[in-house]
Design a protein around this motif. Structure first.
Motif, PDB file in Angstrom:
ATOM      1  N   THR A   5     194.886  34.916  75.352  1.00  0.00           N
ATOM      2  CA  THR A   5     194.618  33.979  74.267  1.00  0.00           C
ATOM      3  C   THR A   5     194.624  34.643  72.898  1.00  0.00           C
ATOM      4  O   THR A   5     194.690  33.959  71.892  1.00  0.00           O
ATOM      5  N   THR A   6     194.554  35.963  72.850  1.00  0.00           N
ATOM      6  CA  THR A   6     194.559  36.646  71.561  1.00  0.00           C
ATOM      7  C   THR A   6     195.982  36.753  71.030  1.00  0.00           C
ATOM      8  O   THR A   6     196.936  36.946  71.776  1.00  0.00           O
ATOM      9  N   GLN A   7     196.099  36.607  69.712  1.00  0.00           N
ATOM     10  CA  GLN A   7     197.399  36.717  69.070  1.00  0.00           C
ATOM     11  C   GLN A   7     197.401  37.940  68.163  1.00  0.00           C
ATOM     12  O   GLN A   7     196.391  38.273  67.559  1.00  0.00           O
ATOM     13  N   THR A   8     198.546  38.584  68.076  1.00  0.00           N
ATOM     14  CA  THR A   8     198.659  39.739  67.201  1.00  0.00           C
ATOM     15  C   THR A   8     198.940  39.266  65.780  1.00  0.00           C
ATOM     16  O   THR A   8     199.714  38.338  65.558  1.00  0.00           O
ATOM     17  N   VAL A   9     198.304  39.906  64.833  1.00  0.00           N
ATOM     18  CA  VAL A   9     198.530  39.591  63.427  1.00  0.00           C
ATOM     19  C   VAL A   9     199.659  40.478  62.941  1.00  0.00           C
ATOM     20  O   VAL A   9     199.596  41.705  63.051  1.00  0.00           O
ATOM     21  N   ARG A  10     200.712  39.851  62.431  1.00  0.00           N
ATOM     22  CA  ARG A  10     201.876  40.610  61.971  1.00  0.00           C
ATOM     23  C   ARG A  10     201.883  40.692  60.456  1.00  0.00           C
ATOM     24  O   ARG A  10     201.557  39.721  59.783  1.00  0.00           O
ATOM     25  N   ARG A  11     202.262  41.862  59.962  1.00  0.00           N
ATOM     26  CA  ARG A  11     202.374  42.021  58.515  1.00  0.00           C
ATOM     27  C   ARG A  11     203.525  41.180  58.006  1.00  0.00           C
ATOM     28  O   ARG A  11     204.585  41.123  58.632  1.00  0.00           O
ATOM     29  N   GLN A  65     210.680  35.574  53.297  1.00  0.00           N
ATOM     30  CA  GLN A  65     209.480  36.173  53.854  1.00  0.00           C
ATOM     31  C   GLN A  65     209.887  36.864  55.140  1.00  0.00           C
ATOM     32  O   GLN A  65     210.526  36.262  56.001  1.00  0.00           O
ATOM     33  N   ILE A  66     209.532  38.161  55.266  1.00  0.00           N
ATOM     34  CA  ILE A  66     209.874  38.913  56.467  1.00  0.00           C
ATOM     35  C   ILE A  66     208.589  39.293  57.186  1.00  0.00           C
ATOM     36  O   ILE A  66     207.537  39.452  56.554  1.00  0.00           O
ATOM     37  N   GLU A  67     208.674  39.419  58.507  1.00  0.00           N
ATOM     38  CA  GLU A  67     207.516  39.812  59.297  1.00  0.00           C
ATOM     39  C   GLU A  67     207.874  41.004  60.167  1.00  0.00           C
ATOM     40  O   GLU A  67     209.014  41.170  60.576  1.00  0.00           O
ATOM     41  N   GLU A  68     206.879  41.825  60.440  1.00  0.00           N
ATOM     42  CA  GLU A  68     207.063  43.023  61.243  1.00  0.00           C
ATOM     43  C   GLU A  68     207.273  42.634  62.702  1.00  0.00           C
ATOM     44  O   GLU A  68     206.689  41.666  63.189  1.00  0.00           O
TER      45      GLU A  68
END
Length: 90
Positions: A5-11, A65-68
């Motif tokens: 259920t946890t989500q990773t936070v992406r830069r 907008q770009i994400e890691e």
């Protein structure tokens, strides 16, 4: 407890597309303002990132907008999340 259920936070970063000549890859220029530690002057620092652009039609001049993400190639570890502003057609 499950970790499913946890989500990773992406830069995420915002910048201008400066090159779209490669296949599925764009070059994004990220600019940021930094205060000099001694003088106190506000300076502009910039860096270029290669971002994966599969289905997006990002062209030179667009604000994106770009994400890691996981590394895609030697120089690509960013993905285009969305196009914020299209470039003006002259």
């Amino acid at each position: 407890m499950t970790d499913a259920t946890t989500q990773t936070v992406r830069r995420t970063l915002q910048g201008r597309v400066v090159s779209d000549r490669m296949q599925k890859t764009i070059t994004v220029l990220i600019e940021r303002k930094v205060k000099h530690p001694v003088i106190g002057k506000i300076m502009t620092r910039s860096k270029k990132y290669h971002a994966h652009s599969e289905g997006f039609e990002a062209v030179t001049g667009d604000l994106v907008q770009i994400e890691e993400c996981a590394p895609i190639s030697k120089t690509k570890a960013w993905r285009v999340a969305k196009i914020l502003e299209k470039a003006r057609v002259v």
